[in-house]
Design a protein around this motif. Structure first.
Motif, PDB file in Angstrom:
ATOM      1  N   VAL A  22       0.909  -1.125   0.028  1.00 38.75           N
ATOM      2  CA  VAL A  22      -0.248  -0.165  -0.087  1.00 38.75           C
ATOM      3  C   VAL A  22       0.734   1.316   0.089  1.00 38.75           C
ATOM      4  CG1 VAL A  22      -0.300  -0.021   2.750  1.00 38.75           C
ATOM      5  CG2 VAL A  22      -2.069   0.807   1.172  1.00 38.75           C
ATOM      6  N   ALA A  23       2.061   1.088  -0.034  1.00 37.46           N
ATOM      7  CA  ALA A  23       3.276   2.283  -0.043  1.00 37.46           C
ATOM      8  C   ALA A  23       2.754   3.413  -0.998  1.00 37.46           C
ATOM      9  CB  ALA A  23       4.466   2.042   0.410  1.00 37.46           C
ATOM     10  N   GLY A  24       2.634   2.888  -2.138  1.00 35.34           N
ATOM     11  CA  GLY A  24       2.361   3.876  -3.415  1.00 35.34           C
ATOM     12  C   GLY A  24       0.955   4.809  -2.886  1.00 35.34           C
ATOM     13  N   SER A  25       0.057   3.974  -2.502  1.00 34.58           N
ATOM     14  CA  SER A  25      -1.349   4.902  -2.161  1.00 34.58           C
ATOM     15  C   SER A  25      -1.003   5.602  -0.908  1.00 34.58           C
ATOM     16  CB  SER A  25      -2.344   3.712  -1.810  1.00 34.58           C
ATOM     17  OG  SER A  25      -2.453   2.956  -2.819  1.00 34.58           O
ATOM     18  N   VAL A  26      -0.342   5.140   0.346  1.00 33.76           N
ATOM     19  CA  VAL A  26       0.065   5.843   1.167  1.00 33.76           C
ATOM     20  C   VAL A  26       0.685   7.239   0.636  1.00 33.76           C
ATOM     21  CG1 VAL A  26       1.718   6.009   3.064  1.00 33.76           C
ATOM     22  CG2 VAL A  26       0.171   4.128   2.861  1.00 33.76           C
ATOM     23  N   ALA A  27       1.782   7.187  -0.140  1.00 33.37           N
ATOM     24  CA  ALA A  27       2.561   8.304  -0.463  1.00 33.37           C
ATOM     25  C   ALA A  27       1.377   9.315  -1.235  1.00 33.37           C
ATOM     26  CB  ALA A  27       3.572   8.032  -1.448  1.00 33.37           C
ATOM     27  N   ARG A  28       0.660   8.939  -2.009  1.00 32.67           N
ATOM     28  CA  ARG A  28      -0.414   9.543  -2.571  1.00 32.67           C
ATOM     29  C   ARG A  28      -1.224  10.175  -1.861  1.00 32.67           C
ATOM     30  NH1 ARG A  28      -5.210   8.765  -4.418  1.00 32.67           N
ATOM     31  NH2 ARG A  28      -5.212   6.387  -4.769  1.00 32.67           N
ATOM     32  N   TRP A  29      -1.902   9.752  -0.604  1.00 36.15           N
ATOM     33  CA  TRP A  29      -2.556  10.204   0.287  1.00 36.15           C
ATOM     34  C   TRP A  29      -1.948  11.317   0.971  1.00 36.15           C
ATOM     35  CZ3 TRP A  29      -3.796   4.601   2.051  1.00 36.15           C
ATOM     36  CH2 TRP A  29      -4.828   3.937   0.803  1.00 36.15           C
ATOM     37  N   ILE A  30      -0.801  10.979   1.347  1.00 36.08           N
ATOM     38  CA  ILE A  30       0.008  12.011   2.107  1.00 36.08           C
ATOM     39  C   ILE A  30       0.088  13.486   1.258  1.00 36.08           C
ATOM     40  CG2 ILE A  30       2.377  12.539   3.191  1.00 36.08           C
ATOM     41  CD1 ILE A  30       2.171   9.652   4.029  1.00 36.08           C
ATOM     42  N   CYS A  31       0.385  13.111  -0.112  1.00 34.81           N
ATOM     43  CA  CYS A  31       0.655  14.214  -0.934  1.00 34.81           C
ATOM     44  C   CYS A  31      -0.632  15.096  -1.097  1.00 34.81           C
ATOM     45  CB  CYS A  31       0.995  13.622  -2.487  1.00 34.81           C
ATOM     46  SG  CYS A  31       2.564  13.528  -2.565  1.00 34.81           S
ATOM     47  N   GLU A  32      -1.956  14.509  -0.800  1.00 37.69           N
ATOM     48  CA  GLU A  32      -3.111  15.270  -1.088  1.00 37.69           C
ATOM     49  C   GLU A  32      -3.488  15.826   0.353  1.00 37.69           C
ATOM     50  OE1 GLU A  32      -5.219  11.944  -4.497  1.00 37.69           O
ATOM     51  OE2 GLU A  32      -5.579  11.855  -2.185  1.00 37.69           O
ATOM     52  N   GLY A  33      -2.483  15.676   1.344  1.00 36.69           N
ATOM     53  CA  GLY A  33      -2.745  16.121   2.563  1.00 36.69           C
ATOM     54  C   GLY A  33      -3.319  15.353   3.775  1.00 36.69           C
ATOM     55  N   LYS A  34      -3.568  14.109   3.434  1.00 36.90           N
ATOM     56  CA  LYS A  34      -4.054  13.406   4.530  1.00 36.90           C
ATOM     57  C   LYS A  34      -2.922  12.938   5.627  1.00 36.90           C
ATOM     58  CE  LYS A  34      -7.737  11.528   1.594  1.00 36.90           C
ATOM     59  NZ  LYS A  34      -8.600  10.308   0.957  1.00 36.90           N
ATOM     60  N   ASP A  35      -3.366  12.502   6.791  1.00 40.85           N
ATOM     61  CA  ASP A  35      -2.674  11.992   7.910  1.00 40.85           C
ATOM     62  C   ASP A  35      -2.714  10.792   7.765  1.00 40.85           C
ATOM     63  OD1 ASP A  35      -1.669  14.580   8.437  1.00 40.85           O
ATOM     64  OD2 ASP A  35      -2.361  14.512  10.609  1.00 40.85           O
ATOM     65  N   VAL A  36      -1.505   9.881   7.777  1.00 41.32           N
ATOM     66  CA  VAL A  36      -1.526   8.333   7.835  1.00 41.32           C
ATOM     67  C   VAL A  36      -0.672   7.941   8.945  1.00 41.32           C
ATOM     68  CG1 VAL A  36      -0.833   6.558   6.496  1.00 41.32           C
ATOM     69  CG2 VAL A  36      -1.699   8.568   5.301  1.00 41.32           C
ATOM     70  N   ILE A  37      -1.186   7.137   9.814  1.00 40.69           N
ATOM     71  CA  ILE A  37      -0.571   6.343  10.902  1.00 40.69           C
ATOM     72  C   ILE A  37      -0.402   4.829  10.568  1.00 40.69           C
ATOM     73  CG2 ILE A  37      -1.018   8.038  12.680  1.00 40.69           C
ATOM     74  CD1 ILE A  37      -2.789   5.556  13.707  1.00 40.69           C
ATOM     75  N   TYR A  38       0.639   4.135  10.877  1.00 36.73           N
ATOM     76  CA  TYR A  38       0.854   2.644  10.493  1.00 36.73           C
ATOM     77  C   TYR A  38       0.676   1.937  12.184  1.00 36.73           C
ATOM     78  CZ  TYR A  38       3.045   2.459   6.248  1.00 36.73           C
ATOM     79  OH  TYR A  38       3.513   2.491   4.884  1.00 36.73           O
ATOM     80  N   VAL A  39       0.230   1.078  12.237  1.00 32.31           N
ATOM     81  CA  VAL A  39       0.065  -0.032  13.455  1.00 32.31           C
ATOM     82  C   VAL A  39       0.719  -1.242  12.984  1.00 32.31           C
ATOM     83  CG1 VAL A  39      -1.328  -1.056  15.187  1.00 32.31           C
ATOM     84  CG2 VAL A  39      -1.953   1.011  14.054  1.00 32.31           C
ATOM     85  N   VAL A  40       1.932  -1.526  13.651  1.00 35.16           N
ATOM     86  CA  VAL A  40       2.703  -2.832  13.076  1.00 35.16           C
ATOM     87  C   VAL A  40       2.592  -3.878  14.360  1.00 35.16           C
ATOM     88  CG1 VAL A  40       4.841  -3.622  12.520  1.00 35.16           C
ATOM     89  CG2 VAL A  40       4.338  -1.224  12.169  1.00 35.16           C
ATOM     90  N   CYS A  41       1.880  -5.004  13.800  1.00 34.89           N
ATOM     91  CA  CYS A  41       1.332  -5.771  14.946  1.00 34.89           C
ATOM     92  C   CYS A  41       2.324  -6.747  15.365  1.00 34.89           C
ATOM     93  CB  CYS A  41       0.139  -6.921  14.388  1.00 34.89           C
ATOM     94  SG  CYS A  41      -1.278  -5.657  13.704  1.00 34.89           S
ATOM     95  N   THR A  42       3.295  -7.322  14.717  1.00 33.89           N
ATOM     96  CA  THR A  42       4.355  -8.061  15.211  1.00 33.89           C
ATOM     97  C   THR A  42       5.783  -7.581  15.108  1.00 33.89           C
ATOM     98  OG1 THR A  42       4.778  -9.545  13.239  1.00 33.89           O
ATOM     99  CG2 THR A  42       2.709 -10.234  14.444  1.00 33.89           C
ATOM    100  N   ASN A  43       6.741  -8.128  15.761  1.00 30.25           N
ATOM    101  CA  ASN A  43       7.891  -7.679  15.677  1.00 30.25           C
ATOM    102  C   ASN A  43       8.844  -8.299  14.660  1.00 30.25           C
ATOM    103  OD1 ASN A  43       8.611 -10.191  16.499  1.00 30.25           O
ATOM    104  ND2 ASN A  43       9.079  -9.351  18.621  1.00 30.25           N
TER     105      ASN A  43
END
Ligand SMILES: [Zn+2]
Length: 232
Positions: A22-43
């Motif tokens: 999803v990183a391509g979409s994440v980068a686009r959303w951020i360019c569009e001004g959205k705030d994105v956060i990640y939750v990483v479940c396992t180590n």
């Protein structure tokens, strides 16, 4: 408890899954001004073919790789839940943790892995996808689900949209034509998992894959999801 809301929450089983999916979409959303956060479940401490690699060291490396990728993309915050790799379970503790974060960050869109792949699939992926869907509905929505969360000021929250990656039934495509390069660079931060992705051959192979996902669209490259809209 007041935290600045984030429009998009990405819940990933392991460090590196989000960059692949999803990183391509994440980068686009951020360019569009959205705030994105990640939750990483396992180590991610089992993800190595090198027998001399200590799991604790691998977990430490993978956290750094995840932070570097997120920084490159402009992800606002990365939350590490640090469950052991290959040991994720559908527990009330894990579900409540996801509910807590959904209520805290109030995302419109939650992105995670489709739990309904048939036959072979990573167990952590299946469990992450299922637990996140359960957390969205009904647990994050209902006042009486977790009275203690309510007492902490975490009001119910209604997510508007879920995007599931790795789906056998994609029904939604996201244009990553302009963000493909940054996606590959972010993926390349996960060197312990993907090696060197910067060679022209490797890049072209990946470009081909995302080109296929965009077939029929009026743009070149796409990431694909199964999208669930929630009408509350
Ligand atoms: Zn994974």
């Amino acid at each position: 408890m007041t935290v600045k809301p984030a429009q998009v929450m990405v819940v990933t089983p392991h460090p590196d899954d989000a960059e692949s999916a999803v990183a391509g979409s994440v980068a686009r959303w951020i360019c569009e001004g959205k705030d994105v956060i990640y939750v990483v479940c396992t180590n991610g401490d089992k993800g190595s073919n090198d027998i001399s690699m200590e799991p604790e060291e691998l977990a430490r490396i993978r956290e750094q790789e995840q932070l570097a990728a997120a920084k490159l993309l402009g992800v606002r915050e990365v939350i590490f839940l640090r469950y052991p790799d290959q040991a994720l379970e559908d527990t009330s503790e894990f579900r409540k943790e996801i509910v807590r974060l959904i209520r805290m960050y109030q995302p419109e869109t939650v992105v995670t892995v489709d739990p309904y792949r048939r036959y072979l699939g990573h167990r952590d992926h299946r469990i992450t996808g299922r637990v996140v869907l359960d957390a969205i509905f009904p647990y994050a929505r209902d006042f009486h689900s977790y009275p203690d969360l309510l007492e902490q000021g975490l009001q119910p929250h209604r997510v508007r949209e879920v995007l599931l990656w790795g789906s056998e039934e994609p029904n939604y495509r996201s244009n990553i034509t302009d963000t493909f390069d940054i996606k590959i660079a972010a993926l390349g931060c996960h060197r312990s998992q993907v090696g060197d992705v910067s060679s022209p051959e490797s890049k072209e192979r990946r470009r081909q894959r995302y080109r296929m996902l965009a077939e029929g669209e009026d743009y070149e490259l796409a990431e694909a999801f199964h999208r669930v809209e929630l009408w509350w």
